[in-house]
Scaffold this motif. Sequence first.
Motif, PDB file in Angstrom:
ATOM      1  N   ASN A   1      -8.859  12.310   1.822  1.00  0.00           N
ATOM      2  CA  ASN A   1     -10.013  11.418   1.891  1.00  0.00           C
ATOM      3  C   ASN A   1     -10.343  11.099   3.352  1.00  0.00           C
ATOM      4  OD1 ASN A   1      -8.237   9.367   2.758  1.00  0.00           O
ATOM      5  ND2 ASN A   1      -7.997   8.546   0.691  1.00  0.00           N
ATOM      6  N   ASP A   2     -11.356  10.270   3.567  1.00  0.00           N
ATOM      7  CA  ASP A   2     -11.823  10.013   4.932  1.00  0.00           C
ATOM      8  C   ASP A   2     -11.432   8.636   5.453  1.00  0.00           C
ATOM      9  OD1 ASP A   2     -13.425   8.494   3.343  1.00  0.00           O
ATOM     10  OD2 ASP A   2     -15.343   9.295   4.061  1.00  0.00           O
ATOM     11  N   VAL A   3     -10.393   8.023   4.875  1.00  0.00           N
ATOM     12  CA  VAL A   3      -9.935   6.723   5.363  1.00  0.00           C
ATOM     13  C   VAL A   3      -9.278   6.915   6.728  1.00  0.00           C
ATOM     14  CG1 VAL A   3      -8.403   4.766   4.942  1.00  0.00           C
ATOM     15  CG2 VAL A   3      -9.597   5.859   3.028  1.00  0.00           C
ATOM     16  N   PRO A   4      -9.714   6.199   7.762  1.00  0.00           N
ATOM     17  CA  PRO A   4      -9.097   6.387   9.084  1.00  0.00           C
ATOM     18  C   PRO A   4      -7.662   5.895   9.096  1.00  0.00           C
ATOM     19  CG  PRO A   4     -10.624   4.523   9.105  1.00  0.00           C
ATOM     20  CD  PRO A   4     -10.802   5.203   7.779  1.00  0.00           C
ATOM     21  N   VAL A   5      -6.827   6.531   9.912  1.00  0.00           N
ATOM     22  CA  VAL A   5      -5.418   6.181  10.125  1.00  0.00           C
ATOM     23  C   VAL A   5      -4.569   6.472   8.881  1.00  0.00           C
ATOM     24  CG1 VAL A   5      -3.756   4.412  10.762  1.00  0.00           C
ATOM     25  CG2 VAL A   5      -6.048   4.390  11.793  1.00  0.00           C
ATOM     26  N   HIS A   6      -4.971   5.914   7.718  1.00  0.00           N
ATOM     27  CA  HIS A   6      -4.170   6.051   6.500  1.00  0.00           C
ATOM     28  C   HIS A   6      -4.774   7.070   5.533  1.00  0.00           C
ATOM     29  CE1 HIS A   6      -1.641   2.772   7.739  1.00  0.00           C
ATOM     30  NE2 HIS A   6      -2.676   1.961   7.844  1.00  0.00           N
ATOM     31  N   ALA A   7      -5.348   8.139   6.038  1.00  0.00           N
ATOM     32  CA  ALA A   7      -5.934   9.166   5.175  1.00  0.00           C
ATOM     33  C   ALA A   7      -4.889   9.702   4.204  1.00  0.00           C
ATOM     34  CB  ALA A   7      -6.489  10.311   6.024  1.00  0.00           C
ATOM     35  N   ALA A   8      -5.305   9.930   2.957  1.00  0.00           N
ATOM     36  CA  ALA A   8      -4.374  10.374   1.918  1.00  0.00           C
ATOM     37  C   ALA A   8      -5.046  11.403   1.020  1.00  0.00           C
ATOM     38  CB  ALA A   8      -3.901   9.183   1.084  1.00  0.00           C
ATOM     39  N   VAL A   9      -4.227  12.118   0.260  1.00  0.00           N
ATOM     40  CA  VAL A   9      -4.732  13.134  -0.659  1.00  0.00           C
ATOM     41  C   VAL A   9      -5.318  12.465  -1.900  1.00  0.00           C
ATOM     42  CG1 VAL A   9      -4.091  15.077  -2.134  1.00  0.00           C
ATOM     43  CG2 VAL A   9      -3.094  14.862   0.148  1.00  0.00           C
ATOM     44  N   GLU A  10      -6.430  12.979  -2.383  1.00  0.00           N
ATOM     45  CA  GLU A  10      -6.996  12.589  -3.670  1.00  0.00           C
ATOM     46  C   GLU A  10      -7.193  13.856  -4.490  1.00  0.00           C
ATOM     47  OE1 GLU A  10     -10.572  10.454  -2.849  1.00  0.00           O
ATOM     48  OE2 GLU A  10      -9.514   8.661  -2.121  1.00  0.00           O
ATOM     49  N   VAL A  11      -6.855  13.805  -5.779  1.00  0.00           N
ATOM     50  CA  VAL A  11      -6.951  14.988  -6.629  1.00  0.00           C
ATOM     51  C   VAL A  11      -7.845  14.721  -7.824  1.00  0.00           C
ATOM     52  CG1 VAL A  11      -4.686  15.876  -5.955  1.00  0.00           C
ATOM     53  CG2 VAL A  11      -4.874  14.385  -7.953  1.00  0.00           C
ATOM     54  N   ASP A  12      -8.403  15.790  -8.341  1.00  0.00           N
ATOM     55  CA  ASP A  12      -9.209  15.741  -9.558  1.00  0.00           C
ATOM     56  C   ASP A  12      -8.301  16.123 -10.719  1.00  0.00           C
ATOM     57  OD1 ASP A  12     -11.147  15.793 -11.499  1.00  0.00           O
ATOM     58  OD2 ASP A  12     -11.978  17.731 -10.899  1.00  0.00           O
ATOM     59  N   GLY A  13      -7.757  15.135 -11.395  1.00  0.00           N
ATOM     60  CA  GLY A  13      -6.854  15.416 -12.507  1.00  0.00           C
ATOM     61  C   GLY A  13      -5.717  14.410 -12.543  1.00  0.00           C
ATOM     62  N   PRO A  14      -4.822  14.553 -13.525  1.00  0.00           N
ATOM     63  CA  PRO A  14      -3.721  13.591 -13.689  1.00  0.00           C
ATOM     64  C   PRO A  14      -2.717  13.673 -12.552  1.00  0.00           C
ATOM     65  CG  PRO A  14      -3.458  15.446 -15.185  1.00  0.00           C
ATOM     66  CD  PRO A  14      -4.808  15.607 -14.561  1.00  0.00           C
ATOM     67  N   VAL A  15      -2.114  12.524 -12.261  1.00  0.00           N
ATOM     68  CA  VAL A  15      -1.094  12.417 -11.217  1.00  0.00           C
ATOM     69  C   VAL A  15       0.151  11.776 -11.828  1.00  0.00           C
ATOM     70  CG1 VAL A  15      -0.476  11.398  -9.001  1.00  0.00           C
ATOM     71  CG2 VAL A  15      -2.814  12.221  -9.385  1.00  0.00           C
ATOM     72  N   ARG A  16       1.321  12.332 -11.544  1.00  0.00           N
ATOM     73  CA  ARG A  16       2.574  11.766 -12.021  1.00  0.00           C
ATOM     74  C   ARG A  16       3.479  11.452 -10.831  1.00  0.00           C
ATOM     75  NH1 ARG A  16       4.383  14.909 -17.601  1.00  0.00           N
ATOM     76  NH2 ARG A  16       2.413  14.652 -18.704  1.00  0.00           N
ATOM     77  N   THR A  17       4.475  10.611 -11.086  1.00  0.00           N
ATOM     78  CA  THR A  17       5.421  10.233 -10.038  1.00  0.00           C
ATOM     79  C   THR A  17       6.795  10.821 -10.341  1.00  0.00           C
ATOM     80  OG1 THR A  17       4.243   8.156  -9.625  1.00  0.00           O
ATOM     81  CG2 THR A  17       6.500   8.323  -8.804  1.00  0.00           C
ATOM     82  N   LEU A  18       7.382  11.473  -9.353  1.00  0.00           N
ATOM     83  CA  LEU A  18       8.713  12.054  -9.482  1.00  0.00           C
ATOM     84  C   LEU A  18       9.731  11.033  -8.975  1.00  0.00           C
ATOM     85  CD1 LEU A  18       7.922  15.657  -8.128  1.00  0.00           C
ATOM     86  CD2 LEU A  18       7.992  14.889 -10.516  1.00  0.00           C
ATOM     87  N   TRP A  19      10.107  10.082  -9.830  1.00  0.00           N
ATOM     88  CA  TRP A  19      10.951   8.971  -9.406  1.00  0.00           C
ATOM     89  C   TRP A  19      12.354   9.417  -9.022  1.00  0.00           C
ATOM     90  CZ3 TRP A  19       8.758   4.880  -7.737  1.00  0.00           C
ATOM     91  CH2 TRP A  19       7.567   4.425  -8.292  1.00  0.00           C
ATOM     92  N   ARG A  20      12.802  10.565  -9.499  1.00  0.00           N
ATOM     93  CA  ARG A  20      14.150  11.033  -9.149  1.00  0.00           C
ATOM     94  C   ARG A  20      14.185  11.736  -7.801  1.00  0.00           C
ATOM     95  NH1 ARG A  20      17.844  10.838 -13.247  1.00  0.00           N
ATOM     96  NH2 ARG A  20      17.038  10.319 -15.324  1.00  0.00           N
TER      97      ARG A  20
END
Length: 254
Positions: free
Chosen positions: A143-162
Amino acid sequence: MSGAREPLSVVVITYNNADTLERCLAAVDWAEEIVVLDSGSSDATVEIARRHGARVAVHPFDDYGPQKQRAIGMATHDWVLNLDADEVLSPGTRAVIERALTAPRAAGYRLPRRERMFWTVQHRCSWRNAHLRLFDRRRGRMNDVPVHAAVEVDGPVRTLWRADFVNDGDGDIATRVDKINRYSSGMVAHKLARRQRFTGLRMVFYPPLFFLRQFLLKRYFLNGWAGFVASAIGAFYVFLKYAKLHEARRLGRR
């Protein structure tokens, strides 16, 4: 593990990261590809990257988001692991990632991040913020957030807690304070464009609430005095963001 997993490209942007890059790349040397996009380092960063078999390119730095996106575009595989040069995968994270990529059920995966807190590393039982770092680049971009730019995806997102990784960048208090000063200045234009309201109230009330949330609710107290200092500096960062925003508005009125 049954079946072949998706091939993986690890993507890193660098600038004078010789102190941390060795550990970062050593922890991902099992990936099919490592891409390093450098911004003109004057130390041994490029030499270290090439020693680890990385495909290296150089491009002047314009901002975090565009530079990261440029590096992602250099990858030859669809699945990308996006790391900073001062981030290191923890032992066991490789196996978790490989299981996820054997039959991906999401467009992207968040990985919990543990912070280096000056003289120690964040306790595993304190809250670890999860960040979207593993993703299918056909369905995502920065994305276009300055300094803290991060990935954005089109679709489901899961967290790999392990799984998790350690941000190894802030080895002392002075480095952390210098970073939040730069970051808070970099966020002013973005916040002005969003026309955030109640700046004065946020400046007064949000920093102490942030401290209490970090130290108590997120269990930073498990990190001892390092957790206390990290929580206090985080609260100061929140204060700086809104103080500088308030200042910019007042100067603009003049």
